[in-house]
Design an enzyme around this catalytic site. Structure first.
Site, PDB file in Angstrom:
ATOM      1  N   ASP A   1       0.816  -1.220   0.000  1.00  0.00           N
ATOM      2  CA  ASP A   1       0.000   0.000   0.000  1.00  0.00           C
ATOM      3  C   ASP A   1       0.848   1.267   0.000  1.00  0.00           C
ATOM      4  O   ASP A   1       0.646   2.174   0.822  1.00  0.00           O
ATOM      5  CB  ASP A   1      -0.926   0.020   1.227  1.00  0.00           C
ATOM      6  CG  ASP A   1      -1.724  -1.260   1.388  1.00  0.00           C
ATOM      7  OD1 ASP A   1      -2.120  -1.847   0.372  1.00  0.00           O
ATOM      8  OD2 ASP A   1      -1.933  -1.686   2.540  1.00  0.00           O
TER       9      ASP A   1
ATOM     10  N   GLU B   1     -11.379   1.041  -3.775  1.00  0.00           N
ATOM     11  CA  GLU B   1     -10.642   1.469  -2.584  1.00  0.00           C
ATOM     12  C   GLU B   1      -9.395   2.237  -3.001  1.00  0.00           C
ATOM     13  O   GLU B   1      -9.177   2.512  -4.171  1.00  0.00           O
ATOM     14  CB  GLU B   1     -10.268   0.252  -1.728  1.00  0.00           C
ATOM     15  CG  GLU B   1      -9.501  -0.824  -2.471  1.00  0.00           C
ATOM     16  CD  GLU B   1      -9.400  -2.135  -1.710  1.00  0.00           C
ATOM     17  OE1 GLU B   1      -9.811  -2.189  -0.538  1.00  0.00           O
ATOM     18  OE2 GLU B   1      -8.932  -3.125  -2.305  1.00  0.00           O
TER      19      GLU B   1
END
Length: 503
Positions: free
Chosen positions: A14, A181
Site C-alpha cells: 500500500d 478502494e
C-alpha cells in the site's frame, strides 16, 4: 529511467509517495507490527533509505489487541504549507487518524482521530483555497464490509478540530469491479483526477481513474479503464494496484504501487507478500497511461547486527508491541537479550523480533545463548520465520534439546536433536525449490531449519515454503524473519542475513 523493481522489497504494501522539492518520501502499511508506518526517503526514485517511522511510541496506534489484519492500513503521505501529513486507518482500533510532522523523519504527532469519516484508505488533498478534502473507501451498506458496495466517499475536513464538515457523499464507485478502494485525488492542469484500486488486492487487482473540474466531482471515468492490471497475464509481478502518482526527477511521471511475485510451477504462492513497485506513466489527451510493471530486481545484499549500539536498528519490528517491551541491547552490552513473558510464537504478542524478508533466496543465522544474562535467567529461544501466529517455522534451543517446529494453521509438527553445550549457531535457509521434484516444483521455495553442531550444519527439517505465503496464510503482511524467546531470557551475540534473487 532504469528503475529497480521491486522498488522497496519485502513486506511493504500500500505505498504512498510525495515529492517535496527534490526529495521523495514514501510510506507503507504495517498492520499489527510495531514500530509502524515506515517512512523512506530518496532523491532519485532509485536509492531509498528508511529514515524513521510515523508510529514509534505507545498511544499513537491502539494495536495491542487488534486481530491479524488489524492495525495500520494504507497510509497516504502528503505535504501542505510546511507540514507533512499521514492519513491512515487504525483498523479495528482508533479508526481514521491523521498524523503530522515538520520533519518526515519524526517525531510525528500522537494522531488526531477524524470524526465523521468512517472507512478505509483515507486520502488527503487541498484545493486552491486551502480546504482539505478527505476521500476514502466507505462502509458497504449492503454487507457491512468496507468497500465492496460502499464506493468512494468524500468529506471536507477540519484537520485542527478533527471532524468532517459535512455528511459523506459518494463521488465515484469505479467501473463496477468489487472493492473500490485506495483513492488518491490530484490536481493537474485543468483537471482533478481521482485514482482508485478495484478488484481486490489479489489477482484481479487493478487501477482505474476518473477526472473532473472540481475536487468534489462530478468525475468522468476514463474510457480506457483499468489503466493498470496484471490480471489474466503471465507477468512475473501480479496483484498490481493501489497506486499513487508522482512526478519523476526528469519531469516525467510514475506510479508507485503494490504487487506480488508468485512462484512455483503454477505461480500460485507469494512468499514475500505485497511489495512496493514502480512503473512509468505518460499522459495522452490529459489521461495517464501506465506501462506494465517490469521485474528488475536489485543485486543480492546482506545485513549484520552485532548489537553494539544502545538502540536497535530501525529495521527490527515486533508484533502488537514495541521491541523495547521485551528486547534490550543494554542489559548485557554487546548482546541482544529477549525476555519472554510466557508467550509463544502461537500467541498474539510473542517475544519475537524480526526483519522483513527481502529476497526470494535468503539465509538468516544467529548465535544463541540460552543462559541469557546469567545462568539463573536461562531460557529457550532461537530463530523463526513468521507470517502470523498460525503460520510460522522455527528452530530453538533450551540448552539440552534443539527443536525444529512447523505450525500451519491447526497442524503442528516438531523434530528434535541433542543440543551442543554452550552458545549455538542456528540457521534458517530459504532455498529455490528442487525442479526435479514434481511436488516441490509447485512451491514458492524450500525452508531448511539448521543448527551448527561440532562445526557442521545439521538440518533438522526441510519444509515446503508455500505454507508461509500470502495465498496460504491469507495475511496482508509478508514474511518476517528473526529471533525469539519462548521462555526465560535468551541472549544473541549476533544476527546475520544474506539474500539474492533466484537464478
Amino acid at each position: 529511467m532504469n528503475l529497480p523493481n521491486p522498488l522497496i522489497p519485502g513486506f511493504n504494501p500500500d505505498p504512498s509517495i510525495v515529492k517535496v522539492g527534490s526529495d521523495y518520501y514514501l510510506a507503507t502499511s504495517t498492520f499489527e507490527y510495531l514500530p509502524g508506518i515506515p517512512v523512506y526517503h530518496s532523491t532519485d526514485l532509485v536509492n531509498w533509505a528508511r529514515i524513521g517511522h510515523v508510529v514509534d511510541r505507545e498511544g499513537q496506534l491502539d494495536s495491542r489487541d487488534v486481530p491479524t489484519l488489524g492495525g495500520a492500513w494504507a497510509p497516504t503521505i502528503r505535504f501542505h504549507n510546511g507540514l507533512f501529513y499521514v492519513a491512515v486507518t487504525d483498523a479495528m482500533a482508533r479508526g481514521t487518524l491523521v498524523f503530522t510532522a515538520k520533519d518526515p523523519a519524526g517525531p510525528w504527532s500522537d494522531g488526531l482521530a477524524i470524526e465523521g469519516a468512517i472507512g478505509i484508505d483515507q486520502d488527503l488533498a487541498w484545493d486552491d483555497d486551502g480546504m482539505a478534502y478527505m476521500t476514502y473507501s466507505g462502509l458497504d451498506t449492503v454487507t457491512g464490509n468496507m468497500g465492496e458496495h460502499g464506493g468512494i466517499l468524500q468529506v471536507r475536513v477540519d484537520l485542527e478540530a478533527g471532524k468532517a464538515l459535512e455528511e459523506p457523499r459518494s463521488v465515484w464507485s469505479g467501473t463496477g469491479l468489487m472493492f473500490p478502494e485506495a483513492p488518491h485525488l490530484y490536481k493537474r492542469g485543468d483537471y482533478w483526477y481521482l485514482m482508485i484500486a478495484e478488484g481486490g488486492t489479489e489477482r484481479g487487482h487493478s487501477v482505474s481513474i476518473a477526472r473532473g473540474t472540481s475536487p468534489a466531482g462530478p468525475f468522468e471515468s476514463n474510457p480506457a479503464n483499468p489503466i493498470l492490471s496484471a490480471r489474466s497475464t503471465d507477468r512475473p509481478i501480479q496483484n498490481t494496484g493501489h497506486g499513487d502518482l508522482v512526478e519523476t526527477p526528469d519531469g516525467g511521471w510514475a506510479m508507485v504501487l503494490l504487487g506480488m511475485r508468485p512462484k512455483g510451477m503454477t505461480r500460485a504462492f507469494s512468499a514475500l507478500g505485497r511489495e512496493t513497485f514502480i512503473t512509468p506513466v505518460t499522459w495522452v489527451d490529459d489521461w495517464p497511461v501506465a506501462e506494465p510493471v517490469i521485474l528488475n530486481p536489485r543485486e543480492g545484499g546482506a545485513f549484520e547486527d552485532d548489537f553494539a549500539d544502545a538502540e536497535l536498528d530501525g529495521g527490527w519490528i515486533a508484533v502488537r508491541r514495541f521491541p523495547g517491551a521485551f528486547a534490550s541491547t543494554e542489559k548485557v552490552p554487546g548482546r541482544l537479550t529477549l525476555t519472554s513473558d510466557g508467550t509463544k510464537l502461537d500467541d498474539a504478542r510473542p517475544a519475537f523480533l524480526g526483519r522483513r524478508q527481502q529476497y526470494q533466496v535468503e539465509t538468516i543465522a544467529a548465535l544463541v545463548d540460552v543462559e541469557g544474562a546469567s545462568a539463573s535467567e536461562s531460557g529457550s529461544g532461537g530463530l523463526a520465520v513468521r507470517y502470523d501466529e498460525a503460520h510460522h517455522y522455527s528452530i530453538e534451543t533450551d540448552g539440552t534439546t534443539l527443536t525444529a517446529r512447523a505450525r500451519i494453521s491447526s497442524i503442528e509438527q516438531t523434530w528434535t536433536h541433542p543440543a551442543p553445550a554452550g552458545p549455538v549457531e542456528l540457521r534458517i535457509e530459504t532455498r529455490e525449490p528442487n525442479p526435479d521434484n514434481a511436488i516441490g516444483s509447485l512451491s514458492s521455495d524450500t525452508i531448511a531449519l539448521q543448527a551448527v553442531v561440532d562445526g557442521q550444519p545439521v538440518t533438522l527439517a526441510e519444509l515446503d515454503g508455500r505454507y508461509l505465503s500470502a495465498e496460504t496464510a491469507a495475511s496482508f503482511t509478508g514474511r518476517v524473519a528473526g529471533v525469539f524467546a519462548s521462555a526465560g531470557t535468551v541472549a544473541f551475540d549476533w544476527f546475520r542475513s544474506e539474500g539474492r534473487e533466484p537464478r
